[in-house]
Design a protein around this motif. Structure first.
Motif, mmCIF file in Angstrom:
data_model
loop_
_atom_site.group_PDB
_atom_site.id
_atom_site.type_symbol
_atom_site.label_atom_id
_atom_site.label_comp_id
_atom_site.label_asym_id
_atom_site.label_seq_id
_atom_site.Cartn_x
_atom_site.Cartn_y
_atom_site.Cartn_z
ATOM 1 N N UNK A 83 0.743 -1.126 -0.082
ATOM 2 C CA UNK A 83 0.005 0.132 0.111
ATOM 3 C C UNK A 83 0.845 1.324 -0.010
ATOM 4 N N UNK A 84 1.989 1.149 0.423
ATOM 5 C CA UNK A 84 2.888 2.468 0.416
ATOM 6 C C UNK A 84 4.208 2.458 -0.395
ATOM 7 N N UNK A 85 4.681 1.491 -0.823
ATOM 8 C CA UNK A 85 5.782 1.393 -1.537
ATOM 9 C C UNK A 85 5.633 2.156 -3.384
ATOM 10 N N UNK A 86 6.609 3.072 -3.523
ATOM 11 C CA UNK A 86 6.805 3.543 -4.996
ATOM 12 C C UNK A 86 7.305 2.505 -5.820
ATOM 13 N N UNK A 87 6.277 2.163 -6.599
ATOM 14 C CA UNK A 87 6.663 0.783 -7.726
ATOM 15 C C UNK A 87 7.517 1.269 -8.901
#
Length: 198
Positions: free
Chosen positions: A97-101
């Motif tokens: 939900x938080x990681x910058x992919x």
């Protein structure tokens, strides 16, 4: 509730992986996924959230896909990296939900991730998929259905998945699963959903 008792926290899953209490671990890849990949063109960018032991990473990579798997429990990531050996770099410690992919995915693969999330987090699942999938993107995988309120695994009740995904995704496929592990036996379905065309 302490973090070790709360499945919304990494510590809950960390404890289970450290103690090898992983009854959801299938030890391999389900037939429905192999059948799906047999028909897929190569070269898709794939995300596997909550990857656990990461068996599917190898299957996607060997089928010619650019696959990234994430888990927010360090012990799960370490286990997956050990299992995957030369493909260990495909697994990262990250929060779905938080990681910058860094760019969208053609496919998000679901296996025991949604049912690991406490129900109060389910409302974040579809919006996050919408952020991560390309306009032609799909969600494919295994969904756990159970009327019980207890969990994890937290089962979907009749109509809940349509409510969760129906505003942004359309279901393309739905089939029973014959080779479920005991904890999911008779309660799992293979489904494919695509981003709804605007």
């Amino acid at each position: 509730m302490s973090p070790k008792e709360n499945p919304a926290q990494p510590q809950f899953w960390e404890k289970r992986f450290r103690e090898s209490f992983t009854p959801w671990d299938a030890g391999g890849v389900p037939k429905a996924l192999r059948d799906f990949l047999d028909k897929e063109p190569r070269g898709r960018r794939v995300l596997i959230p909550g990857c656990g032991s990461g068996y599917e990473v190898r299957t996607f990579a060997e089928a010619g896909h650019d696959v990234l798997a994430v888990d927010f429990a360090r012990a799960a990531v370490e286990r997956a990296q050990r299992i995957l050996g030369p493909l260990a770099d495909r697994v990262r410690l990250a929060d779905f939900f938080e990681f910058d992919f860094a760019g969208p995915f053609d496919l998000v693969y679901e296996r025991a991730f949604l049912c690991a999330l406490p129900r109060q987090l389910w409302g974040r699942y579809a919006p996050r998929l919408s952020q991560l999938l390309t306009p032609e993107g799909r969600l494919a995988g295994f969904f756990y259905f159970d009327e019980s309120e207890r969990g994890p695994p937290f089962g979907l009740k009749a109509g809940e998945l349509e409510t969760l995904l129906g505003e942004t995704l359309d279901r393309l496929a739905d089939a029973p699963v014959a080779d479920s592990i005991p904890i999911f036996q008779g309660k799992e379905r293979w489904q494919v959903w695509s981003v709804r065309k605007s």
